[in-house]
Write an enzyme that holds these catalytic residues in place. Structure first.
Site, short mmCIF file in Angstrom:
data_model
loop_
_atom_site.label_atom_id
_atom_site.label_comp_id
_atom_site.label_asym_id
_atom_site.label_seq_id
_atom_site.Cartn_x
_atom_site.Cartn_y
_atom_site.Cartn_z
N GLY A 189 0.83 -1.21 0.00
CA GLY A 189 0.00 0.00 0.00
C GLY A 189 0.86 1.25 0.00
O GLY A 189 2.04 1.19 -0.37
N THR A 191 3.00 4.62 1.17
CA THR A 191 4.11 4.85 2.12
C THR A 191 3.57 5.40 3.44
O THR A 191 4.02 5.02 4.52
CB THR A 191 5.14 5.80 1.49
OG1 THR A 191 5.61 5.20 0.28
CG2 THR A 191 6.33 6.05 2.40
N VAL A 193 0.61 4.94 4.95
CA VAL A 193 0.01 3.88 5.79
C VAL A 193 1.09 2.86 6.18
O VAL A 193 1.05 2.30 7.29
CB VAL A 193 -1.20 3.22 5.07
CG1 VAL A 193 -1.75 2.07 5.90
CG2 VAL A 193 -2.30 4.25 4.81
N GLY A 194 2.06 2.67 5.32
CA GLY A 194 3.17 1.76 5.63
C GLY A 194 3.84 2.13 6.95
O GLY A 194 4.23 1.25 7.73
N GLU A 211 5.60 -3.30 1.00
CA GLU A 211 5.64 -3.08 -0.45
C GLU A 211 4.94 -1.74 -0.69
O GLU A 211 3.71 -1.68 -0.70
CB GLU A 211 4.93 -4.22 -1.18
CG GLU A 211 5.65 -5.55 -1.10
CD GLU A 211 6.87 -5.64 -2.01
OE1 GLU A 211 6.99 -4.83 -2.95
OE2 GLU A 211 7.72 -6.51 -1.77
N CYS A 245 1.78 0.61 -8.90
CA CYS A 245 2.85 1.08 -8.01
C CYS A 245 4.11 1.40 -8.79
O CYS A 245 4.89 2.26 -8.39
CB CYS A 245 3.13 0.05 -6.94
SG CYS A 245 3.52 -1.57 -7.61
P1 NAD Z 1 -3.52 2.27 1.24
O1 NAD Z 1 -2.25 2.43 1.97
O2 NAD Z 1 -4.52 3.35 1.35
O3 NAD Z 1 -4.29 0.94 1.70
C1 NAD Z 1 -3.68 -0.32 1.70
C2 NAD Z 1 -4.28 -1.17 2.79
O4 NAD Z 1 -4.04 -0.56 4.05
C3 NAD Z 1 -5.78 -1.39 2.67
O5 NAD Z 1 -6.09 -2.74 2.89
C4 NAD Z 1 -6.37 -0.52 3.77
O6 NAD Z 1 -7.52 -1.06 4.37
C5 NAD Z 1 -5.25 -0.45 4.80
N1 NAD Z 1 -5.23 0.83 5.50
C6 NAD Z 1 -5.51 2.05 4.98
N2 NAD Z 1 -5.38 3.01 5.93
C7 NAD Z 1 -5.03 2.37 7.07
C8 NAD Z 1 -4.74 2.79 8.40
N3 NAD Z 1 -4.82 4.07 8.75
N4 NAD Z 1 -4.41 1.86 9.32
C9 NAD Z 1 -4.34 0.55 8.98
N5 NAD Z 1 -4.60 0.09 7.73
C10 NAD Z 1 -4.94 0.98 6.79
O7 NAD Z 1 -3.09 2.00 -0.27
P2 NAD Z 1 -4.02 1.91 -1.53
O8 NAD Z 1 -4.58 3.25 -1.81
O9 NAD Z 1 -4.95 0.76 -1.39
O10 NAD Z 1 -2.96 1.51 -2.65
C11 NAD Z 1 -2.22 2.45 -3.38
C12 NAD Z 1 -0.82 2.58 -2.85
O11 NAD Z 1 -0.23 1.31 -2.77
C13 NAD Z 1 0.08 3.38 -3.77
O12 NAD Z 1 0.92 4.19 -3.00
C14 NAD Z 1 0.88 2.33 -4.52
O13 NAD Z 1 2.10 2.78 -5.00
C15 NAD Z 1 1.03 1.30 -3.45
N6 NAD Z 1 1.23 -0.02 -4.04
C16 NAD Z 1 2.42 -0.62 -3.88
C17 NAD Z 1 2.64 -1.86 -4.48
C18 NAD Z 1 3.95 -2.57 -4.36
O14 NAD Z 1 4.00 -3.76 -4.70
N7 NAD Z 1 5.02 -1.94 -3.92
C19 NAD Z 1 1.63 -2.46 -5.22
C20 NAD Z 1 0.42 -1.80 -5.34
C21 NAD Z 1 0.23 -0.58 -4.74
#
Ligand code: NAD
Length: 493
Positions: A189, A191, A193-194, A211, A245
């Protein structure tokens, strides 16, 4: 979310310690179950994906269905050899011992996925988790609810639900999940939220793969065939409407190449989508209003040199190129994650390298150049999760390569054997015998500590050039020499 998470995890942990998930036959059966899940539900998966954001079936077939199948088949083909202990080269002082590295499952792992490839980005890590012998909780993204529900309803028909559980919910539910102790967390997801995930994992000292995303730059060298480069770069920008991503985020090129690139890109877009771009089924939509508003805001006040049409009712943003971009513009400050390509002009490869190195380390870096010298400058002088020369996105699907970020773009890798390794603890195993013969060589470490004993230990533990060769080719003669040496030094002095 209906399930009691604490009970679910406690049940999964009991199952894990029963040893059920660790046998070769069980892992194989579950991977076959996953393959059956993908194969039997292919049509439904494609339909659901196309309903979420009008993703073309062609794109879903490649980036979701085909990628999941490739990963499962790779695991099925190699599982037996991946599971074998490896025997590293050992130092002469361990000549009588077995020195091995065992791949052990962590236990109960948590997999959190994003919305942009909602099936592949939870199933691919799950393949690694199963292959490595773990139990797993899978948390799909709530932004693609139909995919999440389908996974929750259908996956238990194919894999053992006492070992693998799909857990749906949004931020509140994920926060609750993260309060629990897992043995490994695999998160894909943003950075931002990471960082939240990493902090939650730190409370339990849980090892974590992140990731993440970020801005992946493209450098277009003056030597490149601009038409070919424009086709590949614009394809990467249009694939899933730039919501990948590893999408090429922005373009660095010289003033000389800029106009040529825009002209070539215009030609390609026209050729691919025709006059009625909006009606064309080969171009998908932005996932929701929030992302649509975020992206259109980035276009405010910009110099649009290609595209620029948008329709909020249809969540449509035309492939768009923006010129005269300043590094302080909002479009250069956040990951774009949409079909908009800003161009920044730099006059030399060195200036491009400096530009890239002045920012966070990207997930991917793309270089278009026919010059080996220029290619090597980027290979040696820049840092990113992955690098792809003369193409975009394609390194993602090459399962021989580890996929992952570095710095702000992530921690850890997966795909192919790297998924198995990610979900396995590499346990060091030193296996010695308890016989009198071995004890003779070991007893030099016991008191009374003497100068001579220290001399022997220093001699045996020092690294002698060429010893690796002798160890692998002449173990027996070497053993005799050592014993003779020990005998004379130990007993004669
Ligand atoms: P996101 O971070 O919003 O959400 C990802 C997950 O985290 C979801 O399941 C969501 O429920 C959970 N989440 C969201 N907010 C949270 C919080 N406050 N606390 C705990 N969990 C939470 O990401 P997204 O919008 O779903 O995806 C897009 C992002 O992901 C982009 O930045 C993209 O670059 C990245 N991405 C990376 C890869 C990779 O392999 N490196 C692949 C796909 C997407």
């Amino acid at each position: 979310m209906s399930k009691d998470i604490e009970k679910t995890i406690s049940d999964l942990r009991k199952t894990f310690y029963s040893g059920k998930t660790k046998t070769y036959d069980f892992r194989r059966a579950q991977l076959n179950g996953l393959l059956q899940f993908v194969t039997e539900n292919e049509r439904q998966i494609l339909d659901i994906l196309s309903k979420e954001n009008r993703k073309p079936k062609f794109e879903s077939c490649i980036s979701e269905i085909s990628h999941m199948k490739t990963e499962i088949n790779e695991a099925l083909t190699n599982l037996k050899s991946w599971m074998q202990p490896t025997k590293p080269r050992k130092h002469i002082s361990y000549i009588l011992d077995k020195v091995e590295i065992h791949s052990q499952p962590y236990g109960v792992v948590l997999i959190i996925g994003p919305w942009n490839y909602p099936f592949d980005l939870v199933i691919s890590p799950l393949i690694g988790a199963i292959a490595a012998g773990n139990c797993a909780v899978v948390k799909p993204s709530e932004i693609t609810p139909a995919c999440a529900k389908f996974l929750e309803d259908t996956l238990p028909n194919y894999i053992d639900s006492s070992c693998y559980v799909v857990y749906n919910g949004g931020v509140a539910e994920t926060t609750k999940l993260l309060e629990q102790k897992f043995d490994y967390i695999f998160y894909t997801g943003s950075t931002a939220v990471g960082k939240i995930i990493y902090k939650a994992a730190a409370k339990h000292l849980t090892p974590t793969t992140l990731e993440l995303g970020g801005k992946s730059p493209v450098y277009l060298d003056d030597s490149a065939d601009v038409e070919l480069a424009a086709a590949r770069i614009m394809w990467g920008k249009c694939w899933n409407s730039g919501q990948s991503c590893v999408e090429p985020d922005y373009l660095l090129c010289s003033e000389y190449m800029k106009d040529k690139f825009v002209k070539a890109a215009k030609k390609k877009i026209q050729e691919w989508y025709g006059e009625k771009m909006k009606q064309n089924a080969d171009f998908c939509r932005i996932i929701n209003q929030n992302h649509f508003k975020r992206l259109t805001k980035l276009l405010e006040g910009s110099t649009i040199v290609l595209g620029g049409h948008t329709d909020p009712a249809d969540l449509y943003i035309e492939p768009t190129i923006v010129a005269n971009v300043k590094t302080t513009d909002p479009i250069m400050e956040e990951e774009i994650f949409g079909p908009i390509l800003p161009i920044i002009t730099v006059e030399t490869p060195e200036a491009a390298i400096e530009f890239i190195n002045n920012r966070e380390k990207p997930l991917a870096l793309y270089v278009f150049s026919t010059s080996k010298i220029e290619q090597n400058k980027f290979l040696d002088g820049t840092y990113s999760g992955g690098i792809c020369i003369n193409d975009v996105l394609m390194h993602y699907s090459c399962s021989a390569l580890p996929f992952g970020g570095v710095g702000a773009s992530g921690i850890g890798t997966y795909h192919g054997v790297y998924s198995f390794d990610t979900f396995s603890h590499k346990r060091a195993a030193l296996i010695k015998s308890l016989d009198r013969f071995g004890e003779f060589t070991q007893s030099v470490r016991y008191p009374p500590y003497t100068e001579n004993k220290l001399k022997i230990i220093n001699l045996v533990t020092m690294n002698i050039p060429g010893m690796d060769f002798v160890m692998s080719n002449a173990t027996l003669p070497l053993l005799l020499v050592i014993f003779a040496l020990l005998y004379f030094m130990y007993f004669k002095f």
